[in-house]
Design an enzyme around this catalytic site. Structure first.
Site, short mmCIF file in Angstrom:
data_model
loop_
_atom_site.label_atom_id
_atom_site.label_comp_id
_atom_site.label_asym_id
_atom_site.label_seq_id
_atom_site.Cartn_x
_atom_site.Cartn_y
_atom_site.Cartn_z
CG HIS A 50 -1.90 -0.72 0.91
ND1 HIS A 50 -3.01 -1.42 0.28
CD2 HIS A 50 -1.99 -2.08 1.65
CE1 HIS A 50 -4.05 -2.35 -0.07
NE2 HIS A 50 -3.44 -2.84 1.48
CD GLU A 158 -5.07 -8.61 1.87
OE1 GLU A 158 -5.23 -7.55 2.88
OE2 GLU A 158 -4.32 -9.10 1.03
CG ASP A 184 -7.46 -5.08 1.85
OD1 ASP A 184 -7.72 -3.72 1.23
OD2 ASP A 184 -5.79 -5.68 0.82
#
Length: 264
Positions: A50, A158, A184
């Protein structure tokens, strides 16, 4: 002269039944990695999925590793992809603990875990044999045995598909750990951001209980120290206790709120 390779403090902690506490450093600063190590955290989580530097940027990753090495803490690196080549690259640089994003099947996990080992499940592994930094450029002693013994390749759970396939994923030989990603997961289940939604919580509990039953180390996010303590009691062994930006936010807002004068 051959030198013994360093042990993996994170693996030592979880293998002994202990709980490892770590901080997410979202500034990707060697100075802060070093500082966190001096403060006594067990690991610093670097999230290359990320944000952060390009995980292929060897010089940048090496500087982060040196900062951790100097204080005896470990890096826990989330890669942006499950590509086995990227797993091998991170391990060759000296990362001992990596985990994969957004997996859905046991086959994906098995391929990545196998890529991090010289010997795998009684057969040949897929790790490349060279003389990189992880081997101290050829000076490391018992490199093959030490690498297989010390490396942890884990995966994030996730997605809805990963939860549905959790039993098969947990059965992957030499899987280092599973890390539950509720945010997520909430998106995958159709409730983006609603991590307290019953369906999300049921999925989290499905993974946690299955991992504990399968004797696979489970990790996750802590939302305050009460939550961290509760999770540790329920079997989590790798726990995130906060982030750099979260700590700075709390400190700076507190300073501003305590100011008695007027501000424009």
């Amino acid at each position: 002269m051959a030198e013994p390779l360093p042990t993996n403090g994170l693996r030592k902690t979880v293998d002994s039944g202990g709980v490892a506490l770590g901080v997410l450093d979202n500034t990707y600063s060697p100075t802060l990695v070093e500082f966190y190590g001096d403060l006594g955290v067990d690991f610093i989580w670097l999230d290359f999925e990320h944000g952060g530097p390009d995980p292929w940027d060897a010089a940048t990753v090496e500087n982060l590793l040196r900062a951790a090495d100097g204080t005896g803490t470990e890096l826990l690196v989330r890669l942006p992809d499950t590509d086995p080549t990227l797993v091998r690259k991170a391990l060759d640089l000296g990362v001992k603990n990596v985990f994969l994003p957004r997996v859905e099947t046991a086959d994906e996990v098995r391929e990545a875990v196998k890529s991090g080992r010289f010997r795998y499940d009684g057969e040949a592994g897929d790790r490349g044999l060279a003389a990189p930094r992880a081997r101290r450029w050829g000076l490391g002693e018992n490199y093959i045995e030490a690498s297989d013994e010390e490396t942890l390749v884990g995966t994030t759970i996730e997605t809805k598909e990963a939860v549905e396939n959790i039993e098969d994923i947990l059965a992957v030989p030499d899987l280092g750990f599973v890390f539950i990603g509720p945010f997520d997961l909430s998106v995958s289940l159709g409730h983006p951001g609603e991590i307290e939604h019953p369906e999300v919580q049921d999925a989290v509990e499905t993974v946690r209980s299955a991992a504990v039953e399968a004797d696979v180390t489970v990790g996750g996010l802590g939302f305050g120290m009460d939550d961290v303590n509760e999770k540790a009691e329920s079997g989590y062994q790798i726990l995130h206790v906060g982030s750099t930006t979260g700590a700075v936010q709390n400190a700076v807002r507190g300073w501003l709120e305590e100011f008695d004068g007027e501000r424009n």
